[in-house]
Scaffold this motif. Structure first.
Motif, PDB file in Angstrom:
ATOM      1  N   ILE A 158       0.798  -1.224   0.000  1.00  0.00           N
ATOM      2  CA  ILE A 158       0.000   0.000   0.000  1.00  0.00           C
ATOM      3  C   ILE A 158       0.831   1.274   0.000  1.00  0.00           C
ATOM      4  CG2 ILE A 158      -0.320   0.089   2.515  1.00  0.00           C
ATOM      5  CD1 ILE A 158      -3.212   0.798   0.279  1.00  0.00           C
ATOM      6  N   ASN A 159       1.986   1.234   0.664  1.00  0.00           N
ATOM      7  CA  ASN A 159       2.796   2.460   0.726  1.00  0.00           C
ATOM      8  C   ASN A 159       3.790   2.589  -0.423  1.00  0.00           C
ATOM      9  OD1 ASN A 159       1.811   3.884   3.012  1.00  0.00           O
ATOM     10  ND2 ASN A 159       2.598   2.215   4.282  1.00  0.00           N
ATOM     11  N   GLU A 160       3.664   1.705  -1.383  1.00  0.00           N
ATOM     12  CA  GLU A 160       4.596   1.689  -2.521  1.00  0.00           C
ATOM     13  C   GLU A 160       6.038   1.835  -2.069  1.00  0.00           C
ATOM     14  OE1 GLU A 160       2.766   4.797  -4.798  1.00  0.00           O
ATOM     15  OE2 GLU A 160       1.727   3.312  -6.035  1.00  0.00           O
ATOM     16  N   PRO A 161       6.486   0.881  -1.251  1.00  0.00           N
ATOM     17  CA  PRO A 161       7.808   1.010  -0.645  1.00  0.00           C
ATOM     18  C   PRO A 161       8.909   0.689  -1.657  1.00  0.00           C
ATOM     19  CG  PRO A 161       6.878  -1.101  -0.077  1.00  0.00           C
ATOM     20  CD  PRO A 161       5.846  -0.408  -0.924  1.00  0.00           C
ATOM     21  N   PRO A 162      10.093   1.254  -1.444  1.00  0.00           N
ATOM     22  CA  PRO A 162      11.228   0.936  -2.332  1.00  0.00           C
ATOM     23  C   PRO A 162      11.749  -0.488  -2.125  1.00  0.00           C
ATOM     24  CG  PRO A 162      11.903   2.432  -0.579  1.00  0.00           C
ATOM     25  CD  PRO A 162      10.426   2.284  -0.458  1.00  0.00           C
ATOM     26  N   LEU A 163      11.381  -1.092  -0.984  1.00  0.00           N
ATOM     27  CA  LEU A 163      11.846  -2.455  -0.706  1.00  0.00           C
ATOM     28  C   LEU A 163      10.670  -3.284  -0.224  1.00  0.00           C
ATOM     29  CD1 LEU A 163      14.041  -4.625  -0.126  1.00  0.00           C
ATOM     30  CD2 LEU A 163      14.345  -3.562   2.107  1.00  0.00           C
ATOM     31  N   LEU A 164      10.551  -4.504  -0.743  1.00  0.00           N
ATOM     32  CA  LEU A 164       9.441  -5.349  -0.337  1.00  0.00           C
ATOM     33  C   LEU A 164       9.962  -6.686   0.165  1.00  0.00           C
ATOM     34  CD1 LEU A 164       6.214  -4.875  -0.934  1.00  0.00           C
ATOM     35  CD2 LEU A 164       6.590  -7.006  -2.151  1.00  0.00           C
ATOM     36  N   LEU A 165       9.557  -7.042   1.402  1.00  0.00           N
ATOM     37  CA  LEU A 165       9.959  -8.325   1.956  1.00  0.00           C
ATOM     38  C   LEU A 165       8.725  -9.202   2.072  1.00  0.00           C
ATOM     39  CD1 LEU A 165      12.057  -6.953   4.982  1.00  0.00           C
ATOM     40  CD2 LEU A 165      12.854  -7.408   2.650  1.00  0.00           C
ATOM     41  N   ALA A 166       8.708 -10.296   1.304  1.00  0.00           N
ATOM     42  CA  ALA A 166       7.532 -11.164   1.351  1.00  0.00           C
ATOM     43  C   ALA A 166       7.980 -12.554   1.767  1.00  0.00           C
ATOM     44  CB  ALA A 166       6.855 -11.205  -0.012  1.00  0.00           C
ATOM     45  N   ASP A 167       7.466 -12.996   2.928  1.00  0.00           N
ATOM     46  CA  ASP A 167       7.898 -14.281   3.467  1.00  0.00           C
ATOM     47  C   ASP A 167       6.830 -15.319   3.163  1.00  0.00           C
ATOM     48  OD1 ASP A 167       9.181 -16.250   4.784  1.00  0.00           O
ATOM     49  OD2 ASP A 167       9.378 -15.179   6.689  1.00  0.00           O
ATOM     50  N   GLU A 168       7.144 -16.201   2.252  1.00  0.00           N
ATOM     51  CA  GLU A 168       6.213 -17.269   1.872  1.00  0.00           C
ATOM     52  C   GLU A 168       4.851 -16.695   1.458  1.00  0.00           C
ATOM     53  OE1 GLU A 168       7.096 -20.913   1.320  1.00  0.00           O
ATOM     54  OE2 GLU A 168       7.991 -20.376   3.238  1.00  0.00           O
ATOM     55  N   PRO A 169       4.835 -15.824   0.464  1.00  0.00           N
ATOM     56  CA  PRO A 169       3.580 -15.129   0.169  1.00  0.00           C
ATOM     57  C   PRO A 169       2.546 -16.004  -0.516  1.00  0.00           C
ATOM     58  CG  PRO A 169       5.232 -14.512  -1.440  1.00  0.00           C
ATOM     59  CD  PRO A 169       5.916 -15.410  -0.457  1.00  0.00           C
ATOM     60  N   THR A 170       2.927 -17.177  -0.957  1.00  0.00           N
ATOM     61  CA  THR A 170       1.958 -17.976  -1.721  1.00  0.00           C
ATOM     62  C   THR A 170       1.729 -19.352  -1.098  1.00  0.00           C
ATOM     63  OG1 THR A 170       3.745 -18.801  -3.125  1.00  0.00           O
ATOM     64  CG2 THR A 170       2.580 -16.849  -3.886  1.00  0.00           C
ATOM     65  N   GLY A 171       2.107 -19.505   0.167  1.00  0.00           N
ATOM     66  CA  GLY A 171       1.995 -20.819   0.828  1.00  0.00           C
ATOM     67  C   GLY A 171       0.588 -21.371   0.817  1.00  0.00           C
ATOM     68  N   ASN A 172      -0.411 -20.482   0.899  1.00  0.00           N
ATOM     69  CA  ASN A 172      -1.783 -20.961   0.955  1.00  0.00           C
ATOM     70  C   ASN A 172      -2.567 -20.658  -0.313  1.00  0.00           C
ATOM     71  OD1 ASN A 172      -2.198 -22.236   3.574  1.00  0.00           O
ATOM     72  ND2 ASN A 172      -1.548 -20.261   4.362  1.00  0.00           N
ATOM     73  N   LEU A 173      -1.844 -20.364  -1.378  1.00  0.00           N
ATOM     74  CA  LEU A 173      -2.549 -20.041  -2.623  1.00  0.00           C
ATOM     75  C   LEU A 173      -2.324 -21.142  -3.642  1.00  0.00           C
ATOM     76  CD1 LEU A 173      -1.618 -16.263  -2.879  1.00  0.00           C
ATOM     77  CD2 LEU A 173      -3.667 -17.306  -1.918  1.00  0.00           C
ATOM     78  N   ASP A 174      -3.308 -21.302  -4.544  1.00  0.00           N
ATOM     79  CA  ASP A 174      -3.116 -22.307  -5.584  1.00  0.00           C
ATOM     80  C   ASP A 174      -2.229 -21.735  -6.690  1.00  0.00           C
ATOM     81  OD1 ASP A 174      -4.722 -20.693  -7.211  1.00  0.00           O
ATOM     82  OD2 ASP A 174      -6.517 -21.716  -6.500  1.00  0.00           O
ATOM     83  N   ALA A 175      -1.862 -22.589  -7.615  1.00  0.00           N
ATOM     84  CA  ALA A 175      -0.868 -22.220  -8.622  1.00  0.00           C
ATOM     85  C   ALA A 175      -1.261 -20.953  -9.379  1.00  0.00           C
ATOM     86  CB  ALA A 175      -0.669 -23.373  -9.600  1.00  0.00           C
ATOM     87  N   ALA A 176      -2.529 -20.858  -9.783  1.00  0.00           N
ATOM     88  CA  ALA A 176      -2.968 -19.709 -10.572  1.00  0.00           C
ATOM     89  C   ALA A 176      -2.815 -18.407  -9.770  1.00  0.00           C
ATOM     90  CB  ALA A 176      -4.417 -19.897 -10.996  1.00  0.00           C
ATOM     91  N   GLN A 177      -3.293 -18.471  -8.504  1.00  0.00           N
ATOM     92  CA  GLN A 177      -3.222 -17.265  -7.693  1.00  0.00           C
ATOM     93  C   GLN A 177      -1.797 -16.914  -7.305  1.00  0.00           C
ATOM     94  OE1 GLN A 177      -6.147 -18.214  -4.681  1.00  0.00           O
ATOM     95  NE2 GLN A 177      -7.369 -16.510  -5.504  1.00  0.00           N
TER      96      GLN A 177
END
Ligand SMILES: Nc1ncnc2c1ncn2[C@@H]1O[C@H](COP(=O)(O)OP(=O)(O)OP(=O)(O)O)[C@@H](O)[C@H]1O
Ligand SMILES: Nc1ncnc2c1ncn2[C@@H]1O[C@H](COP(=O)(O)OP(=O)(O)OP(=O)(O)O)[C@@H](O)[C@H]1O
Ligand SMILES: [Mg+2]
Ligand SMILES: [Mg+2]
Lengths: 226, 291, 291, 226
Positions: A158-177
């Motif tokens: 949301i804050n359009e940060p210059p750095l993004l840290l995403a830890d396991e962002p798709t662990g609960n999503l299916d392949a398409a998502q």
């Protein structure tokens, strides 16, 4: 390679209270605008590596620099200065339990000093982008796992940060998502955001052919440039 | 700026609304603590005014020399009246005293006797602590009879006076203790509300909120809890005062309760509550967040 | 069976140990609530015994008929002494009374007069409420002089008696109020500890724990909090009693405090604390878990 | 097909408090000893379907039967009777935060009435099996995401239940470990346990070729026998 890397780990050790080694001598340089995947077994230290940057964990040896600044220089008091330079999507999707989806995302805007106007402007867009607009009024306990995960990512963006840290962002999503979310991150990256992602999702990673850093027991095993 | 302040306040109010259980517990704890504190203060005030009315009942009797004339007597009475600790002075002419004496011992005592009594003053004291000073000053007046010492119920007076001052001291120290106790109770309640949401504070920090932005809503919340507790305490006190008033009517000798100072009570209790709530949340924010 | 009980207890103790902040807050809140309760009870006891000692100071004087002989007098004295509400009876022979009278009015009053006073009894009362009954019974005795009515400081006695019974009533109702207040305070504290762990209760249920297995440790924990609070209250009371004793030495007229009943206080306060803790956790388990 | 299925959903509807449809008319039969994967987008209703069996959620229409018994017959009071017939591994790995890994698993044994002796006997074995024995003394907050997930699975297995509900058990595990966990579940299944798994992990599912039930917006879209 430019003189000063954006992010630099130099022989970093992290030892947790009970003697567990979170990181065991990691040295790594990441340039501004890179997209890096961290992979490795559970307990390899991926989350620890990311948490060092947001200073949720502290290193006991070595140096961690962001944009040239050593992170131990940030005290508890001015930690928010550091964290406003980044968006964080933690692994255990930490949402404020007493706020709705909308409020959770809005809080991240308000907390960094944005006005109410900006909230009304930005929040609906980001909720649409991560595909949870229809659940805007739900509390986190009323969301499915994947929905929570997408809210966390929305909040980090949301804050359009210059750095993004995403830890396991798709662990609960299916392949398409997963791919959709990854494409979102890649888009951001294309517009200049440095993105660090810890992930197990090999198929998706292969599609994007970015730099992959492979950890094993707190050490870097491989570093494959994308 | 206004936008910021609104944000902080809305955060505090929302947190109160969304944590009903904790808010109710905190407010009722604050309310009861302040109620006890307010109760003891009112008891103190009542005891004090009652004690004052008691001491008005105590009097001494001073005897004049023979042959002091009425104009002189009223002059002396005026002098005595102006002494500190004296509430009223009455001249008891020897004739009247003799008549009373006759009624008291109607048998043979006064039969055919000439009035042997001297003129006297009845001196009503307003402050028992001054009794000794008054006695000495009066005795030293030239118009008084040095052979006929001043009479007063010294032992009884002392008992009443000491009881009164003891009760006052007791109520006072109970009040001080309650001030402390209320502080600890309110602190506990508010610490519990803060503690139960420590994870939230961590998340807020994670998304970039400054310490100020995280903590001020907690402090506003604590202050409001205290304030609401003060209002609750006020209401409870008022209810108690009402039932006490009914009950007091049976004790005719004790007089009436002073009216309930609703406005002052709310200001004082609300103020103390708010202050305590503020301090409690402030301290609570420092203690558990480090754990 | 033993294994089950051990499991439940270990669960309760572990929960207390692992939730230090909440445990401290709950215990100190229980402790302070019970301390106030115990304090008011002690004040009540002290007021009561002090009031009793006060009433012993009140006496009446009854006058005998002329010419009743000493053996008869002691018989009557015995009769009066056996009336309820009478503490002591003293015979004041007319000669002694006359001597005192002479000292009181040394001037001309008693000069050359024959003793006009009757024989009398000084009757010391043990219970002021019985004063009127004693007066009437004594007056009705054939040996007493019907023309010479009994004298006593009726107004003063009434004042003291009403003050005493009012203070007792005040302390009593404050006590009752505090019993209630302590209950609510303890309930709040324990509800907060239970509430802050409601998620844990859900998980325990999920892995197959029965309601009993989930709830009994909470109830043991609440009971122990209350018990520990009782012990804390006891300690605080004891400290207060010590400092009060020092202070009381200044009030010579009031006599000494009774010694601190440490054992009884612990039993009572610990018991009330444990009971409250038990009930509080029991109720708390029903209320928030449904939300 | 035998006369009475082990698990039977009959036209089940779940409507959440805010009007969101969790399930919208699901009918499904599962035989004793089956191994079923539930797949579908986020918010499709996979977790809801599993939560109905453990009665964490209630259906408002239709019937849910386990071993012939309608689940609404279990009151809050005797819910544990139902739950002792199954092992549950929830999606948001709910561990007791104030208990160590060892204690968390031991609690599940103790709660159903097993003795201390059994705890000392079984717990170390299960911790080894799910590969978290080295973290036995850690509290959940000290674990990595994957470690938590494996503890939750261990806890679900410890009582050797006849029915196992695993909601997204491999979301935070890499491919190798996912397969290991799945093999564990398959082994259990081979010994007679009925296993229901909600998952996004297509590659692993394909390897096992079991029955796959595909949900979409609260309805069953496909039911592919293994
Ligand atoms: N707060 C903590 N206290 C003690 N040990 C910890 C803590 N946090 C992490 N660890 C341990 O440090 C090691 C590395 O953890 P980390 O979370 O970095 O792993 P990870 O690579 O993210 O694993 P996963 O893929 O499961 O998320 C693990 O063995 C973990 O148990
Ligand atoms: N307690 C609740 N209150 C309201 N809505 C809920 C609640 N729990 C789930 N939902 C909604 O019901 C729908 C189905 O949820 P469910 O958790 O079953 O999805 P899911 O298939 O498990 O998704 P995921 O793959 O993300 O875990 C979602 O839209 C979700 O937001
Ligand atoms: Mg991790
Ligand atoms: Mg789910």
């Amino acid at each position: 390679m430019p003189a000063r890397p954006y992010i630099e780990y130099r022989d970093v050790h992290v030892v947790y209270s009970n003697g567990v080694k979170g990181l065991d001598g990691v040295s790594l340089q990441i340039q501004r605008g890179e997209f890096v995947f961290f992979v490795g077994e559970t307990g390899a230290g991926k989350s620890t590596l990311l948490k060092l940057l947001s200073r949720e964990e502290h290193h006991c040896e070595g140096e961690v620099r962001l944009d040239g600044q050593e992170l131990s220089d940030f005290s508890e008091y001015n930690l928010h200065r550091l964290r406003r330079q980044m968006g964080v999507a933690p692994q255990d999707y930490d949402l404020l339990p007493n706020k709705t989806v909308w409020e959770n995302v809005a809080y991240a805007l308000r907390a960094v000093g944005r006005s109410r106007r900006e909230v009304f402007d930005r929040v609906p867009k980001i909720l649409l982008q991560v595909n949870v607009a229809h659940r805007a009024d739900a509390f986190p306990s009323q969301l499915s796992g994947g929905e929570k995960q997408r809210v966390v990512i929305g909040r980090a963006l949301i804050n359009e940060p210059p750095l993004l840290l995403a830890d396991e962002p798709t662990g609960n999503l299916d392949a398409a998502q997963s791919e959709e979310i990854m494409r979102l991150l890649a888009d951001l990256n294309a517009r200049g955001t440095t993105v660090l992602v810890a992930s197990h999702d090999l198929p998706t990673m292969e599609k994007f052919s970015k730099r992959i850093v492979c950890l094993e027991r707190g050490k870097i095993k491989e570093d494959l440039g994308g | 700026m206004v936008d910021r302040i609104a944000f902080i306040f809305v955060e505090a109010l929302q947190a109160m609304r969304r944590n009903v259980t904790m808010s109710i517990a905190a407010i009722s704890t604050c309310g009861l603590a302040l109620f006890l504190l307010g109760g003891i203060s009112l008891v103190y005030v009542a005891l004090d005014s009652w004690g004052q009315s008691l001491s008005g009942k105590f009097e001494m009797r001073a005897y004049l020399k023979d042959g002091v004339k009425p104009p002189e007597i009223s002059k002396v009475a005026g002098e005595i009246r102006s002494m500190p600790g004296v509430k009223a002075v009455f001249w008891i002419p020897r004739d009247k005293a003799w008549e009373r004496e006759k009624v008291k011992y109607p048998k043979e005592v006064s039969q055919g006797l000439e009035n042997p009594l001297p003129d006297a003053f009845k001196i009503v004291l307003s402050d028992l602590n001054q009794a000794d000073a008054v006695e000495q000053s009066v005795q030293r007046l030239p118009q008084m009879d040095p052979q006929n010492p001043i009479q007063y119920l010294k032992a009884e007076q002392e008992l009443v006076e000491q009881s009164r001052s003891f009760l006052r001291w007791l109520a006072g120290s109970l009040g001080a203790l309650l001030l402390l106790t209320a502080g600890v109770l309110i602190y506990n309640a508010i610490r519990m509300t803060v503690f139960s949401r420590r994870k939230e504070a961590r998340i807020m920090r994670l998304v970039g909120a400054s310490l100020f932005t995280v903590r001020v809503p907690y402090m506003i919340e604590g202050t409001l809890h205290g304030l609401a507790g003060g209002a609750l305490a006020c209401f409870l006190l008022w209810a108690c005062q009402l039932s006490l008033q009914n009950r007091l009517e049976a004790f005719t000798a004790l007089g009436q309760l002073p009216p309930f100072p609703a406005g002052a009570a709310f200001l004082v209790l609300g103020g103390i509550g708010a202050l305590y709530g503020f301090l409690a949340s402030w301290i609570a924010l420092w203690v558990p967040m480090r754990s």
